[in-house]
Write a protein that holds these residues in place. Structure first.
Motif, PDB file in Angstrom:
ATOM      1  N   LEU A  11      -1.719 -11.999 -12.453  1.00  0.00           N
ATOM      2  CA  LEU A  11      -2.192 -13.302 -11.900  1.00  0.00           C
ATOM      3  C   LEU A  11      -1.037 -14.231 -11.354  1.00  0.00           C
ATOM      4  N   VAL A  12      -1.371 -14.784 -10.037  1.00  0.00           N
ATOM      5  CA  VAL A  12      -0.256 -15.399  -9.236  1.00  0.00           C
ATOM      6  C   VAL A  12      -0.844 -16.639  -8.863  1.00  0.00           C
ATOM      7  N   GLN A  13      -0.236 -17.726  -8.739  1.00  0.00           N
ATOM      8  CA  GLN A  13      -0.917 -18.823  -7.851  1.00  0.00           C
ATOM      9  C   GLN A  13      -0.592 -18.641  -6.299  1.00  0.00           C
ATOM     10  N   ALA A  14      -1.192 -19.224  -5.609  1.00  0.00           N
ATOM     11  CA  ALA A  14      -1.428 -19.018  -4.093  1.00  0.00           C
ATOM     12  C   ALA A  14       0.063 -19.699  -3.724  1.00  0.00           C
ATOM     13  N   GLY A  15       0.698 -18.834  -2.904  1.00  0.00           N
ATOM     14  CA  GLY A  15       1.820 -18.729  -2.174  1.00  0.00           C
ATOM     15  C   GLY A  15       3.220 -18.083  -2.900  1.00  0.00           C
ATOM     16  N   GLY A  16       2.583 -17.552  -4.145  1.00  0.00           N
ATOM     17  CA  GLY A  16       3.617 -16.852  -4.963  1.00  0.00           C
ATOM     18  C   GLY A  16       3.690 -15.479  -4.245  1.00  0.00           C
ATOM     19  N   SER A  17       4.500 -14.566  -4.929  1.00  0.00           N
ATOM     20  CA  SER A  17       5.000 -13.251  -4.663  1.00  0.00           C
ATOM     21  C   SER A  17       4.421 -12.260  -5.972  1.00  0.00           C
ATOM     22  N   LEU A  18       4.332 -10.859  -5.402  1.00  0.00           N
ATOM     23  CA  LEU A  18       4.116 -10.056  -6.221  1.00  0.00           C
ATOM     24  C   LEU A  18       4.747  -8.819  -5.693  1.00  0.00           C
ATOM     25  N   ARG A  19       5.237  -7.817  -6.561  1.00  0.00           N
ATOM     26  CA  ARG A  19       5.832  -6.461  -5.808  1.00  0.00           C
ATOM     27  C   ARG A  19       4.959  -5.302  -6.676  1.00  0.00           C
ATOM     28  N   LEU A  20       4.170  -4.682  -5.933  1.00  0.00           N
ATOM     29  CA  LEU A  20       3.570  -3.543  -6.440  1.00  0.00           C
ATOM     30  C   LEU A  20       4.229  -2.316  -6.408  1.00  0.00           C
ATOM     31  N   SER A  21       4.112  -1.425  -7.455  1.00  0.00           N
ATOM     32  CA  SER A  21       4.815  -0.106  -7.494  1.00  0.00           C
ATOM     33  C   SER A  21       3.789   0.924  -7.611  1.00  0.00           C
ATOM     34  N   CYS A  22       4.016   2.082  -6.767  1.00  0.00           N
ATOM     35  CA  CYS A  22       3.075   3.260  -7.045  1.00  0.00           C
ATOM     36  C   CYS A  22       3.955   4.489  -7.445  1.00  0.00           C
ATOM     37  N   ALA A  23       4.000   5.094  -8.639  1.00  0.00           N
ATOM     38  CA  ALA A  23       4.851   6.303  -9.082  1.00  0.00           C
ATOM     39  C   ALA A  23       4.039   7.415  -8.835  1.00  0.00           C
ATOM     40  N   ALA A  24       4.717   8.275  -8.370  1.00  0.00           N
ATOM     41  CA  ALA A  24       4.190   9.661  -7.962  1.00  0.00           C
ATOM     42  C   ALA A  24       4.675  10.770  -8.676  1.00  0.00           C
ATOM     43  N   SER A  25       3.747  11.731  -9.039  1.00  0.00           N
ATOM     44  CA  SER A  25       4.352  12.770  -9.919  1.00  0.00           C
ATOM     45  C   SER A  25       4.519  13.965  -8.698  1.00  0.00           C
ATOM     46  N   GLY A  26       5.328  15.119  -9.075  1.00  0.00           N
ATOM     47  CA  GLY A  26       5.564  16.058  -7.961  1.00  0.00           C
ATOM     48  C   GLY A  26       6.560  16.171  -7.298  1.00  0.00           C
ATOM     49  N   ARG A  27       6.980  17.281  -6.843  1.00  0.00           N
ATOM     50  CA  ARG A  27       8.379  17.551  -6.073  1.00  0.00           C
ATOM     51  C   ARG A  27       8.262  17.368  -4.698  1.00  0.00           C
ATOM     52  N   THR A  28       7.057  17.112  -4.040  1.00  0.00           N
ATOM     53  CA  THR A  28       6.526  17.058  -2.905  1.00  0.00           C
ATOM     54  C   THR A  28       6.583  15.447  -2.311  1.00  0.00           C
ATOM     55  N   PHE A  29       6.619  14.559  -2.972  1.00  0.00           N
ATOM     56  CA  PHE A  29       6.407  13.076  -2.674  1.00  0.00           C
ATOM     57  C   PHE A  29       7.171  12.597  -1.338  1.00  0.00           C
ATOM     58  N   GLY A  30       8.210  13.119  -1.114  1.00  0.00           N
ATOM     59  CA  GLY A  30       8.939  12.997   0.212  1.00  0.00           C
ATOM     60  C   GLY A  30       8.477  13.365   1.433  1.00  0.00           C
ATOM     61  N   SER A  31       7.113  14.260   1.250  1.00  0.00           N
ATOM     62  CA  SER A  31       6.737  14.880   2.444  1.00  0.00           C
ATOM     63  C   SER A  31       5.423  14.140   2.888  1.00  0.00           C
ATOM     64  N   TYR A  32       5.256  13.170   2.120  1.00  0.00           N
ATOM     65  CA  TYR A  32       3.681  12.522   2.244  1.00  0.00           C
ATOM     66  C   TYR A  32       3.756  11.212   2.904  1.00  0.00           C
ATOM     67  N   THR A  33       3.016  11.015   3.614  1.00  0.00           N
ATOM     68  CA  THR A  33       2.663   9.480   4.072  1.00  0.00           C
ATOM     69  C   THR A  33       1.954   8.748   3.136  1.00  0.00           C
ATOM     70  N   MET A  34       2.374   7.607   2.850  1.00  0.00           N
ATOM     71  CA  MET A  34       1.977   6.732   1.581  1.00  0.00           C
ATOM     72  C   MET A  34       1.225   5.623   2.116  1.00  0.00           C
ATOM     73  N   GLY A  35       0.331   5.160   1.497  1.00  0.00           N
ATOM     74  CA  GLY A  35      -0.562   4.026   1.799  1.00  0.00           C
ATOM     75  C   GLY A  35      -0.841   2.910   0.650  1.00  0.00           C
ATOM     76  N   TRP A  36      -1.251   1.703   1.163  1.00  0.00           N
ATOM     77  CA  TRP A  36      -1.793   0.880   0.181  1.00  0.00           C
ATOM     78  C   TRP A  36      -3.214   0.370   0.661  1.00  0.00           C
ATOM     79  N   PHE A  37      -4.171   0.205  -0.064  1.00  0.00           N
ATOM     80  CA  PHE A  37      -5.589  -0.317   0.207  1.00  0.00           C
ATOM     81  C   PHE A  37      -5.858  -1.094  -0.852  1.00  0.00           C
ATOM     82  N   ARG A  38      -6.735  -1.882  -0.323  1.00  0.00           N
ATOM     83  CA  ARG A  38      -7.523  -2.907  -1.378  1.00  0.00           C
ATOM     84  C   ARG A  38      -8.949  -2.915  -1.394  1.00  0.00           C
TER      85      ARG A  38
END
Length: 120
Positions: A11-38
């Protein structure tokens, strides 16, 4: 195959900031295109941002340009979404996704989502 786990929502007030993180398993993470959706309540899931495997190319939905920044750390198998100047309309469940090709193809892997609520 890759498994994705999002964190950083809250929960954050309008005008504020958040940083989302997405941790991935597997050795091939560096080969993937990554995206965020909502997905906001009562609405369809929508694209927010994507980043190519090296981190050199990014793209954003118009509503996120200038406010959101996607980045990745391949050494940590993690992709981030820095969200600034948040608005109540940014309230949604945010999902991380992965696919093989930056310009085409389906998003093959999805996380479980992290909820972001922006109060006015």
């Amino acid at each position: 195959q890759v498994q994705l786990v999002e964190s950083g929502g809250g929960l954050v007030q309008a005008g504020g900031s958040l940083r989302l993180s997405c941790a991935a398993s597997g050795r091939t993470f560096g080969s993937y295109t990554m995206g965020w959706f909502r997905q906001a309540p009562g609405k369809e899931r929508e694209f927010v941002a994507r980043i190519n495997s090296s981190g050199g190319s990014t793209s954003y939905t118009d509503s996120g340009k200038g406010r959101f920044t996607i980045s990745r750390d391949n050494a940590k198998n993690t992709v981030y979404l820095q969200m600034n100047s948040l608005k109540p309309e940014d309230t949604a469940v945010y999902y991380c996704a992965a696919k093989n090709n930056y310009y085409a193809g389906n998003w093959a892997y999805w996380g479980q989502g992290t909820k972001v609520t922006v109060s006015s």
